[in-house]
Design a protein around this motif. Structure first.
Motif, PDB file in Angstrom:
ATOM      1  N   TYR A   1       0.811  -1.222   0.000  1.00  0.00           N
ATOM      2  CA  TYR A   1       0.000   0.000   0.000  1.00  0.00           C
ATOM      3  C   TYR A   1       0.843   1.270   0.000  1.00  0.00           C
ATOM      4  O   TYR A   1       0.477   2.256   0.626  1.00  0.00           O
ATOM      5  CB  TYR A   1      -0.953   0.038   1.196  1.00  0.00           C
ATOM      6  CG  TYR A   1      -1.959  -1.053   1.207  1.00  0.00           C
ATOM      7  CD1 TYR A   1      -2.980  -1.087   0.275  1.00  0.00           C
ATOM      8  CD2 TYR A   1      -1.895  -2.068   2.147  1.00  0.00           C
ATOM      9  CE1 TYR A   1      -3.916  -2.090   0.286  1.00  0.00           C
ATOM     10  CE2 TYR A   1      -2.827  -3.069   2.164  1.00  0.00           C
ATOM     11  CZ  TYR A   1      -3.842  -3.083   1.239  1.00  0.00           C
ATOM     12  OH  TYR A   1      -4.765  -4.080   1.243  1.00  0.00           O
ATOM     13  N   ILE A   2       1.981   1.261  -0.671  1.00  0.00           N
ATOM     14  CA  ILE A   2       2.804   2.464  -0.710  1.00  0.00           C
ATOM     15  C   ILE A   2       2.889   2.993  -2.127  1.00  0.00           C
ATOM     16  O   ILE A   2       2.683   2.275  -3.087  1.00  0.00           O
ATOM     17  CB  ILE A   2       4.230   2.225  -0.171  1.00  0.00           C
ATOM     18  CG1 ILE A   2       4.962   1.214  -1.042  1.00  0.00           C
ATOM     19  CG2 ILE A   2       4.212   1.808   1.272  1.00  0.00           C
ATOM     20  CD1 ILE A   2       6.438   1.190  -0.791  1.00  0.00           C
ATOM     21  N   SER A   3       3.171   4.272  -2.227  1.00  0.00           N
ATOM     22  CA  SER A   3       3.380   4.930  -3.503  1.00  0.00           C
ATOM     23  C   SER A   3       4.688   5.705  -3.415  1.00  0.00           C
ATOM     24  O   SER A   3       4.894   6.470  -2.482  1.00  0.00           O
ATOM     25  CB  SER A   3       2.222   5.873  -3.804  1.00  0.00           C
ATOM     26  OG  SER A   3       2.476   6.592  -4.972  1.00  0.00           O
TER      27      SER A   3
ATOM     28  N   VAL B   1      10.276   0.774   3.958  1.00  0.00           N
ATOM     29  CA  VAL B   1       9.367   1.792   3.454  1.00  0.00           C
ATOM     30  C   VAL B   1       7.947   1.287   3.684  1.00  0.00           C
ATOM     31  O   VAL B   1       7.519   0.319   3.068  1.00  0.00           O
ATOM     32  CB  VAL B   1       9.610   2.088   1.963  1.00  0.00           C
ATOM     33  CG1 VAL B   1       8.666   3.169   1.471  1.00  0.00           C
ATOM     34  CG2 VAL B   1      11.046   2.495   1.722  1.00  0.00           C
ATOM     35  N   ASN B   2       7.235   1.943   4.605  1.00  0.00           N
ATOM     36  CA  ASN B   2       5.883   1.501   4.936  1.00  0.00           C
ATOM     37  C   ASN B   2       4.842   2.595   4.749  1.00  0.00           C
ATOM     38  O   ASN B   2       3.707   2.438   5.159  1.00  0.00           O
ATOM     39  CB  ASN B   2       5.838   0.976   6.371  1.00  0.00           C
ATOM     40  CG  ASN B   2       6.180   2.044   7.382  1.00  0.00           C
ATOM     41  OD1 ASN B   2       6.568   3.145   7.015  1.00  0.00           O
ATOM     42  ND2 ASN B   2       6.034   1.709   8.652  1.00  0.00           N
ATOM     43  N   LYS B   3       5.239   3.727   4.127  1.00  0.00           N
ATOM     44  CA  LYS B   3       4.290   4.803   3.852  1.00  0.00           C
ATOM     45  C   LYS B   3       4.683   5.489   2.556  1.00  0.00           C
ATOM     46  O   LYS B   3       5.776   5.266   2.019  1.00  0.00           O
ATOM     47  CB  LYS B   3       4.228   5.797   5.005  1.00  0.00           C
ATOM     48  CG  LYS B   3       5.567   6.437   5.334  1.00  0.00           C
ATOM     49  CD  LYS B   3       5.476   7.275   6.583  1.00  0.00           C
ATOM     50  CE  LYS B   3       6.871   7.764   6.950  1.00  0.00           C
ATOM     51  NZ  LYS B   3       6.909   8.442   8.202  1.00  0.00           N
ATOM     52  N   ASP B   4       3.818   6.323   2.038  1.00  0.00           N
ATOM     53  CA  ASP B   4       4.067   7.001   0.768  1.00  0.00           C
ATOM     54  C   ASP B   4       5.310   7.874   0.844  1.00  0.00           C
ATOM     55  O   ASP B   4       5.608   8.474   1.875  1.00  0.00           O
ATOM     56  CB  ASP B   4       2.866   7.861   0.376  1.00  0.00           C
ATOM     57  CG  ASP B   4       1.652   7.024   0.023  1.00  0.00           C
ATOM     58  OD1 ASP B   4       1.808   5.804  -0.150  1.00  0.00           O
ATOM     59  OD2 ASP B   4       0.567   7.591  -0.095  1.00  0.00           O
TER      60      ASP B   4
ATOM     61  N   HIS C   1      14.731   9.757   1.468  1.00  0.00           N
ATOM     62  CA  HIS C   1      14.184   9.147   2.680  1.00  0.00           C
ATOM     63  C   HIS C   1      15.174   8.145   3.249  1.00  0.00           C
ATOM     64  O   HIS C   1      15.905   7.485   2.515  1.00  0.00           O
ATOM     65  CB  HIS C   1      12.861   8.440   2.380  1.00  0.00           C
ATOM     66  CG  HIS C   1      11.713   9.367   2.276  1.00  0.00           C
ATOM     67  ND1 HIS C   1      11.522  10.201   1.199  1.00  0.00           N
ATOM     68  CD2 HIS C   1      10.694   9.608   3.127  1.00  0.00           C
ATOM     69  CE1 HIS C   1      10.422  10.907   1.393  1.00  0.00           C
ATOM     70  NE2 HIS C   1       9.906  10.571   2.545  1.00  0.00           N
TER      71      HIS C   1
ATOM     72  N   SER D   1      11.261   3.419  10.536  1.00  0.00           N
ATOM     73  CA  SER D   1      10.626   3.432   9.235  1.00  0.00           C
ATOM     74  C   SER D   1      11.089   4.664   8.460  1.00  0.00           C
ATOM     75  O   SER D   1      11.485   5.639   9.057  1.00  0.00           O
ATOM     76  CB  SER D   1       9.128   3.520   9.330  1.00  0.00           C
ATOM     77  OG  SER D   1       8.559   2.590  10.182  1.00  0.00           O
TER      78      SER D   1
ATOM     79  N   TRP E   1      11.778   7.983   6.851  1.00  0.00           N
ATOM     80  CA  TRP E   1      11.369   9.356   7.160  1.00  0.00           C
ATOM     81  C   TRP E   1      12.121  10.288   6.231  1.00  0.00           C
ATOM     82  O   TRP E   1      13.153   9.965   5.686  1.00  0.00           O
ATOM     83  CB  TRP E   1      11.584   9.702   8.626  1.00  0.00           C
ATOM     84  CG  TRP E   1      12.955   9.384   9.152  1.00  0.00           C
ATOM     85  CD1 TRP E   1      13.364   8.197   9.663  1.00  0.00           C
ATOM     86  CD2 TRP E   1      14.079  10.250   9.224  1.00  0.00           C
ATOM     87  NE1 TRP E   1      14.674   8.260  10.040  1.00  0.00           N
ATOM     88  CE2 TRP E   1      15.156   9.515   9.765  1.00  0.00           C
ATOM     89  CE3 TRP E   1      14.302  11.570   8.846  1.00  0.00           C
ATOM     90  CZ2 TRP E   1      16.409  10.050   9.970  1.00  0.00           C
ATOM     91  CZ3 TRP E   1      15.581  12.103   9.056  1.00  0.00           C
ATOM     92  CH2 TRP E   1      16.594  11.352   9.610  1.00  0.00           C
TER      93      TRP E   1
END
Length: 171
Positions: free
Chosen positions: A135-137, A150-153, A160, A164, A166
């Motif tokens: 579920y990442i972009s 990498v667990n977020k957009d 980054h 996680s 940043w």
């Protein structure tokens, strides 16, 4: 069907077992293409590429001018697609974790698998030993530092890093 699968496994094994010489690395993508991967080519693959499911090679799409270093892992299933678009550089030991699923209760008391969104990347640099979760972009012109999850957009034109991932810097 069985003969096609044997052919795919043969070319996948051959591509992964060939030694790391510059001539072999420059043409290894052709063997991966013969194994069923959808490769636009030309690209450079140092190999080996590890697959969680050998029958899912047709669900991996690799664009032009892609560089894939050694020990990259694709955990895709037969019902999901992993897309690596043009001009991507992937460092060694990168892991594309697209094998996630949701187990839900159905009236017939059977479990079913609900597919998730595939990971799509374009014009980015992915460093070594990273894991991309579901579920990442990842936006254009992005650099992802080594040894992170990498667990977020990921925003465009950024670097980054960390666990996680940043934001380190806008470029």
């Amino acid at each position: 069907m069985r003969l096609k699968r044997m052919k795919n496994l043969f070319f996948l094994g051959l591509a992964n077992l060939l030694p790391g010489f510059s001539f072999v690395d420059a043409h290894r993508w052709r063997l991966f293409k013969q194994s069923g991967m959808n490769i636009v080519g030309p690209c450079t693959i140092y190999g080996p590429i590890t697959l969680h499911n050998f029958s899912a090679t047709h669900n991996i799409y690799i664009g032009k001018n892609v560089f894939i270093n050694t020990e990259v892992r694709f955990a895709c299933t037969t019902s999901k697609i992993s897309i690596i678009k043009d001009n991507i550089e992937i460092g060694l030991h990168a892991s594309f974790e697209t094998s996630g699923y949701t187990i839900e209760y159905v009236d017939s008391k059977k479990r079913s698998i609900v597919d998730t969104i595939p990971i799509t990347v374009k014009r980015i640099w992915i460093s070594a030993c990273i894991t991309l979760l579901l579920y990442i972009s990842i936006s254009k012109y992005t650099a992802i530092a080594a040894a992170i999850v990498v667990n977020k957009d990921v925003l465009p034109q950024t670097i980054h890093g960390g666990i996680s991932a940043w934001l380190i810097k806008k470029i």
